[in-house]
Design a protein around this motif. Sequence first.
Motif, PDB file in Angstrom:
ATOM      1  N   ARG A   1      -0.182   3.368   5.264  1.00 51.41           N
ATOM      2  CA  ARG A   1       0.324   3.913   6.524  1.00 51.41           C
ATOM      3  C   ARG A   1       0.584   2.829   7.570  1.00 51.41           C
ATOM      4  O   ARG A   1       1.028   3.140   8.669  1.00 51.41           O
ATOM      5  N   TYR A   2       0.292   1.570   7.248  1.00 57.28           N
ATOM      6  CA  TYR A   2       0.419   0.496   8.218  1.00 57.28           C
ATOM      7  C   TYR A   2       1.675  -0.333   8.003  1.00 57.28           C
ATOM      8  O   TYR A   2       2.015  -0.683   6.873  1.00 57.28           O
TER       9      TYR A   2
ATOM     10  N   SER B   1       7.991  -2.364   7.099  1.00 59.85           N
ATOM     11  CA  SER B   1       7.505  -1.037   7.448  1.00 59.85           C
ATOM     12  C   SER B   1       6.550  -0.521   6.370  1.00 59.85           C
ATOM     13  O   SER B   1       6.450  -1.098   5.287  1.00 59.85           O
ATOM     14  N   TRP B   2       5.892   0.590   6.646  1.00 63.32           N
ATOM     15  CA  TRP B   2       4.878   1.055   5.710  1.00 63.32           C
ATOM     16  C   TRP B   2       5.486   1.536   4.391  1.00 63.32           C
ATOM     17  O   TRP B   2       4.841   1.480   3.345  1.00 63.32           O
TER      18      TRP B   2
ATOM     19  N   THR C   1       2.624   1.034  13.780  1.00 64.35           N
ATOM     20  CA  THR C   1       4.071   1.271  13.800  1.00 64.35           C
ATOM     21  C   THR C   1       4.792  -0.028  13.503  1.00 64.35           C
ATOM     22  O   THR C   1       4.204  -1.112  13.597  1.00 64.35           O
TER      23      THR C   1
ATOM     24  N   ALA D   1       2.117  -5.255  18.734  1.00 59.03           N
ATOM     25  CA  ALA D   1       2.210  -4.051  17.906  1.00 59.03           C
ATOM     26  C   ALA D   1       1.185  -4.053  16.781  1.00 59.03           C
ATOM     27  O   ALA D   1       0.976  -3.035  16.129  1.00 59.03           O
TER      28      ALA D   1
END
Length: 123
Positions: free
Chosen positions: A31-32, A52-53, A101, A109
């Motif tokens: 999810r990271y 991205s994840w 995100t 971030a």
Amino acid sequence: QVPLVESGGGLVQAGGSLRLSCAASGRTFSRYAMGWFRQAPGKERQFVAAISWTGARTSYADSVKGRFTISRDNAKNTVYLQMDSLKREDTAVYYCAAGPTFGGAASKAYDTWGQGTQVTVSS
């Protein structure tokens, strides 16, 4: 947060290749969003690459575009940085980072950082 451990750094001649790995523990790794940053002696930390994840979205610093490739294997809880055509100016400590995100180059971030792995490129 997911603890991160980098590996794969070392000494390589200019023009050579290295692959860095960043292993994460915890069930939420997939999810990271993940990123790689680097810091050379006497310089500020700089962005290298992000993913991205899902792996569908990537971003690169202009200085490494076309030479470095970021990828991830969520089944292995690992993100990679394949570095080809290395230059002396790539010498730095490389850090991986995780965030909730896709933050790209924005270090704020990312809320979890590894300890870093040294990459030294000789001429």
